[in-house]
Design a protein around this motif. Sequence first.
Motif: not given
Length: 475
Positions: A155-172
């Motif tokens: 259930t976890r996705v790893l995303i670098p802290d430099s990523a575009h803001g859409t990445n964590p938003a899409s994962a959520a």
Amino acid sequence: MKLIFERSVAGRRTFQMPQSTFPKRELPKAVQRKERPRLPEMSEVAISRHYTKLAKQAFGVNSGFYPLGSCTMKYNPRINEVVAGLPGFARMHPLQPVDTARGCHEVLDRAREVLCEITGMDDMTFQPAAGAHGEYVGLLLMKKYHEKRGDTQRTRVLIPDSAHGTNPASAAMVGFTVTHLPSDDQGCVDLDALKANLDDTVAGLMLTNPNTVGIFDPNILEITRLVHESGGLNYYDGANLNAIMGWVRPGDMGFDIVHLNLHKTFSTPHGGGGPGAGPVGCKEFLSPFLPHSHMGARLAEVDTGDSVGQVRAFHGNFLVVARALTYALTLGREGVAQTSGMAVLNANYLMRKIEPYFPPYYNRICMHEFVLSLDKVKRSTGVGALDVAKCLLDYGMHPPTMYFPLIVPEALMVEPTETENRETLDEAAEAFAQIHQMIQDKPDSLHDCPTTTPIGRPDEVGAARNPIVRYSFPE
Ligand SMILES: *Cc1c(COP(=O)(O)O)cnc(C)c1O
């Protein structure tokens, strides 16, 4: 400038329609207006001047240099518009009999072939309407893949802290939880942090390479191998493909899923809110999960019941795909590689020209964009990234992206793109040099910039949070 409603004069008209010779038909009462619409009343020339004036106030690629990092604001060859405007494409109806739409299907099939070749993927959907929409669909594939295997604890996705803001938003949005990976001092993935986070709860990794600070991660093969070894999938945010196309392919870097931003790399004008396209490519083993269109080129294909479902009507924004195919075919294999080669060369040239005044935050060869930090300047003079960005407007250029990526304080991210010539880059470097001089001589004067634009420093938060999009008539 006056609003069009404020220019209205009762009784003004552009032209008179001839009297209708057809019998008059009343619409059903239920759908009839109770009052006349309050439209502006103007002469034709007044309307034309009004919109021309407005258009002149907007800054676009056709007005000047537009190095908005991460957005790839490059010039779009007009031939792509001509092709997208052909009546056989532009006037198609999506519910037309399939037999009369074969040409459009061929465009989709050939675009799929070309873009799969460029990305190293096996299959692709054109439904997603933008990059973030593509991320959402790509992550649905990831989720479905694990579900199908009964691996539901991932259930976890790893995303670098430099990523575009859409990445964590899409994962959520897809229902994953996000674990942020710290970057090392070169802006790349910290391998130890990656290893420490990998276990059987990880669905996958989302990465863009070159990353959002414009640096190609040299450990990419090791990174994707580690993720695969622990049972996760690798997702490539391909919005930055302008840096690498024709040279290296996400599929060969170990990625399983990729989205492209056709409105960045593949020549559809953007910036005004669309339409765009964020096609999602994947490796063969994920192909059954792709969204299916209920019509068209994939009609013959039997939906095995594994599809994540349709995410947009028909084939998405088809004309954007037609432009992308035209663009790729006019460039050809060598032209595609030359395009990204020039984008990288231009970025490095400008970075070194600006360096004596504003050194890059990461001092190494960059890809298609680079990042400056005004942090030190701000501490010593009070002049920050915003002030420099505003001042650049007075030099007739669009400012770079500000305050992104978040891991760089007082960031300015510059992406010149391949479509700029050397003279334009030299002029931009000269603007930075003069601003640097202004900071030495009269730092406070930068807080008054810009002085040449119709408005200077609007309340940006207010404009975004409480936009006034409706005219209120004086009573
Ligand atoms: C632009 C961009 C996106 C989002 O694309 P949209 O089409 O704006 O939704 C995602 N990732 C990166 C790295 C981008 O530059």
